[in-house]
Design a protein around this motif. Structure first.
Motif, PDB file in Angstrom:
ATOM      1  N   PRO A 173      32.995 -34.465  43.245  1.00 52.35           N
ATOM      2  CA  PRO A 173      31.632 -34.738  42.731  1.00 52.35           C
ATOM      3  C   PRO A 173      30.571 -34.003  43.554  1.00 52.35           C
ATOM      4  N   GLY A 174      29.614 -33.380  42.881  1.00 56.55           N
ATOM      5  CA  GLY A 174      28.538 -32.651  43.552  1.00 56.55           C
ATOM      6  C   GLY A 174      28.488 -31.198  43.100  1.00 56.55           C
ATOM      7  N   PHE A 175      27.983 -30.342  43.982  1.00 57.84           N
ATOM      8  CA  PHE A 175      27.812 -28.905  43.688  1.00 57.84           C
ATOM      9  C   PHE A 175      29.081 -28.148  44.059  1.00 57.84           C
ATOM     10  N   ASN A 176      29.570 -27.352  43.095  1.00 51.09           N
ATOM     11  CA  ASN A 176      30.759 -26.519  43.319  1.00 51.09           C
ATOM     12  C   ASN A 176      30.479 -25.131  42.717  1.00 51.09           C
ATOM     13  N   PHE A 177      30.974 -24.115  43.422  1.00 44.90           N
ATOM     14  CA  PHE A 177      30.769 -22.737  42.950  1.00 44.90           C
ATOM     15  C   PHE A 177      32.113 -22.043  42.823  1.00 44.90           C
ATOM     16  N   TYR A 178      32.403 -21.666  41.593  1.00 44.20           N
ATOM     17  CA  TYR A 178      33.618 -20.918  41.301  1.00 44.20           C
ATOM     18  C   TYR A 178      33.212 -19.753  40.393  1.00 44.20           C
ATOM     19  N   PRO A 179      33.537 -18.491  40.769  1.00 52.02           N
ATOM     20  CA  PRO A 179      33.109 -17.316  39.978  1.00 52.02           C
ATOM     21  C   PRO A 179      33.586 -17.427  38.538  1.00 52.02           C
ATOM     22  N   ALA A 180      32.663 -17.214  37.650  1.00 53.94           N
ATOM     23  CA  ALA A 180      32.980 -17.278  36.232  1.00 53.94           C
ATOM     24  C   ALA A 180      33.919 -16.136  35.852  1.00 53.94           C
ATOM     25  N   PHE A 181      34.638 -16.323  34.783  1.00 55.51           N
ATOM     26  CA  PHE A 181      35.620 -15.404  34.224  1.00 55.51           C
ATOM     27  C   PHE A 181      36.893 -15.329  35.078  1.00 55.51           C
ATOM     28  N   PHE A 182      36.804 -15.712  36.316  1.00 54.68           N
ATOM     29  CA  PHE A 182      37.998 -15.736  37.153  1.00 54.68           C
ATOM     30  C   PHE A 182      38.531 -17.188  37.311  1.00 54.68           C
ATOM     31  N   TYR A 183      37.594 -18.138  37.311  1.00 53.17           N
ATOM     32  CA  TYR A 183      37.938 -19.555  37.443  1.00 53.17           C
ATOM     33  C   TYR A 183      37.274 -20.328  36.298  1.00 53.17           C
ATOM     34  N   ARG A 184      37.971 -21.319  35.854  1.00 51.21           N
ATOM     35  CA  ARG A 184      37.412 -22.168  34.801  1.00 51.21           C
ATOM     36  C   ARG A 184      37.866 -23.612  35.022  1.00 51.21           C
ATOM     37  N   VAL A 185      37.125 -24.523  34.385  1.00 51.74           N
ATOM     38  CA  VAL A 185      37.465 -25.946  34.485  1.00 51.74           C
ATOM     39  C   VAL A 185      38.605 -26.243  33.532  1.00 51.74           C
ATOM     40  N   GLY A 186      39.706 -26.823  34.097  1.00 52.42           N
ATOM     41  CA  GLY A 186      40.847 -27.150  33.250  1.00 52.42           C
ATOM     42  C   GLY A 186      40.710 -28.513  32.569  1.00 52.42           C
ATOM     43  N   ARG A 187      40.675 -29.589  33.352  1.00 56.32           N
ATOM     44  CA  ARG A 187      40.547 -30.943  32.804  1.00 56.32           C
ATOM     45  C   ARG A 187      39.458 -31.699  33.554  1.00 56.32           C
ATOM     46  N   TYR A 239      37.167 -32.504  38.524  1.00 53.90           N
ATOM     47  CA  TYR A 239      37.562 -31.437  37.606  1.00 53.90           C
ATOM     48  C   TYR A 239      38.706 -30.643  38.233  1.00 53.90           C
ATOM     49  N   THR A 240      39.643 -30.272  37.403  1.00 53.84           N
ATOM     50  CA  THR A 240      40.690 -29.352  37.866  1.00 53.84           C
ATOM     51  C   THR A 240      40.208 -27.912  37.621  1.00 53.84           C
ATOM     52  N   ILE A 241      40.388 -27.034  38.594  1.00 54.40           N
ATOM     53  CA  ILE A 241      39.958 -25.632  38.516  1.00 54.40           C
ATOM     54  C   ILE A 241      41.200 -24.759  38.342  1.00 54.40           C
ATOM     55  N   GLU A 242      41.154 -23.899  37.296  1.00 57.93           N
ATOM     56  CA  GLU A 242      42.275 -23.004  36.999  1.00 57.93           C
ATOM     57  C   GLU A 242      41.853 -21.557  37.245  1.00 57.93           C
ATOM     58  N   HIS A 243      42.764 -20.809  37.868  1.00 61.25           N
ATOM     59  CA  HIS A 243      42.544 -19.375  38.105  1.00 61.25           C
ATOM     60  C   HIS A 243      43.476 -18.595  37.195  1.00 61.25           C
ATOM     61  N   PHE A 244      42.877 -18.046  36.150  1.00 59.72           N
ATOM     62  CA  PHE A 244      43.638 -17.340  35.113  1.00 59.72           C
ATOM     63  C   PHE A 244      44.733 -18.245  34.552  1.00 59.72           C
ATOM     64  N   GLY A 245      44.358 -19.522  34.301  1.00 57.97           N
ATOM     65  CA  GLY A 245      45.259 -20.479  33.680  1.00 57.97           C
ATOM     66  C   GLY A 245      46.160 -21.223  34.638  1.00 57.97           C
ATOM     67  N   ARG A 246      46.072 -20.948  35.930  1.00 64.12           N
ATOM     68  CA  ARG A 246      46.926 -21.611  36.907  1.00 64.12           C
ATOM     69  C   ARG A 246      46.067 -22.535  37.761  1.00 64.12           C
ATOM     70  N   PHE A 247      46.558 -23.771  37.916  1.00 60.03           N
ATOM     71  CA  PHE A 247      45.794 -24.757  38.692  1.00 60.03           C
ATOM     72  C   PHE A 247      45.722 -24.311  40.151  1.00 60.03           C
ATOM     73  N   THR A 248      44.497 -24.339  40.682  1.00 62.85           N
ATOM     74  CA  THR A 248      44.299 -23.919  42.065  1.00 62.85           C
ATOM     75  C   THR A 248      43.609 -24.967  42.925  1.00 62.85           C
ATOM     76  N   ALA A 249      42.640 -25.738  42.373  1.00 62.54           N
ATOM     77  CA  ALA A 249      41.877 -26.677  43.194  1.00 62.54           C
ATOM     78  C   ALA A 249      41.307 -27.782  42.320  1.00 62.54           C
ATOM     79  N   VAL A 250      40.739 -28.752  43.022  1.00 61.01           N
ATOM     80  CA  VAL A 250      40.074 -29.876  42.349  1.00 61.01           C
ATOM     81  C   VAL A 250      38.622 -29.894  42.788  1.00 61.01           C
ATOM     82  N   ALA A 251      37.714 -29.878  41.848  1.00 61.54           N
ATOM     83  CA  ALA A 251      36.283 -29.901  42.145  1.00 61.54           C
ATOM     84  C   ALA A 251      35.839 -31.342  42.351  1.00 61.54           C
TER      85      ALA A 251
END
Length: 329
Positions: free
Chosen positions: A44-58, A30-42
């Protein structure tokens, strides 16, 4: 009241934590976006990204995938129209590029493969497109893989499923194949006849050679036999000459009697002889036989000369068997 507020806060916290946890399945990233900007790739497994600040892009599928190339009409270099379709196998290596470098990865791969397929097959003749599928696949793989490299995609395989020329071309190809096979059959038949004639000529040549060698060997044997016979005759003549020189005249009588007996034997064995008439001189054969006996005695060492043989009595002519009598002398 305070207990209700605390319970509500705890529930909100639990929901926030639950929304912040990202579980990625195996084979995906999964691609992780921070306020719409790509920041990291999740991963396979357990990943923790604070909601409302980070979301799954693709959500990117990292497994090897396949897409179909729809059938299309292609004009070859010799102006023949053929229908073809195929399949493309690919795998995403960089999920960020696959997600953000191209709008729709599947449509882009399909379109770029279709256009390059037209380019590759359009530069070949009809016979080449039908007989060089491996070359088409290799060229298409190299072109498409190079074009999709900026998208973080690896093209692993490109396969042409089917190539369908028009019906009239298929019929012409069938007639051409039949003519070619008839030509090969005629060539093979002519080569077989040629080889057969060569082998037959070789056999006749070998037979004549063997026959000539046989005649040469036979002539050699015959000449050797004649030479041996001549040597024996010369030796016999020498012995007779020695006997005559020593005074043994009976040797001459021996050889004369031998030849006489052989001649009479030939008359007796003749299939056409029904009646044999001996001349008056045949009575002298008895005296010759007596000479043979005398010669044998001399050979055994008896020195006493033999008594002269009595004069032969005049021969009495026998009446021949038959209806006719010989005329009187």
């Amino acid at each position: 009241m305070i207990v209700g507020v605390i319970a509500a806060l705890v529930l909100v916290v639990l929901l926030y934590l639950f929304a912040s946890v990202k579980i990625v399945t195996q084979g995906h990233q999964y691609t992780i976006e921070h306020f719409g900007r790509f920041t990291a790739v999740a991963k396979p497994g357990f990943n923790f990204y604070p909601a409302f600040f980070y979301r799954v892009g693709r959500k990117v599928n990292m497994m090897e995938q396949v897409i179909d190339i729809p059938g299309q009409e292609i004009i070859t270099r010799d102006n023949a129209m053929v229908s073809t379709d195929g399949v493309v196998f690919f795998q995403v290596l960089n999920p960020a590029k696959a997600a953000y470098e191209v709008s729709d990865l599947y449509v882009a791969l399909q379109q770029i493969t279709t256009t390059n397929l037209r380019t590759v097959m359009g530069s070949m003749d009809l016979d080449e497109t039908l007989s060089k599928r491996d070359e088409i696949n290799a060229r298409l793989l190299g072109v498409v893989d190079h074009a999709t490299n900026p998208w973080g995609v690896k093209i692993t395989r490109v396969e042409i499923k089917d190539i369908r020329p028009p019906a009239d071309i298929v019929n012409a190809m069938g007639r051409q194949m039949k003519a070619e096979r008839e030509k090969r059959a005629n060539i093979l038949e002519a080569e077989g006849a040629r080889a057969s004639e060569i082998l037959r000529a070789e056999g006749q040549k070998q037979a004549r050679i063997l026959e000539a060698e046989g005649r040469r060997e036979s002539a050699f044997r015959d000449s050797e036999a004649r030479e041996r016979a001549a040597e024996a005759e010369a030796k016999a003549t020498q012995v007779v000459s020695d006997a005559i020189e020593a005074g043994g005249t009976q040797a001459i009588n021996y050889f004369i009697a031998q030849k006489y007996v052989e001649a009479v034997g030939k008359f007796a064995t003749s299939p056409n002889a029904k009646t044999i008439l001996f001349p008056v001189e045949a009575t002298q054969l008895i005296g010759t036989l007596g000479g043979i006996g005398q010669l044998a005695k001399e050979a055994l060492g008896e020195t006493k000369p033999a008594a002269p043989a009595p004069a032969p009595a005049p021969a009495v002519r026998e009446r021949p068997i038959g209806p006719f009598e010989p005329p009187a002398r």
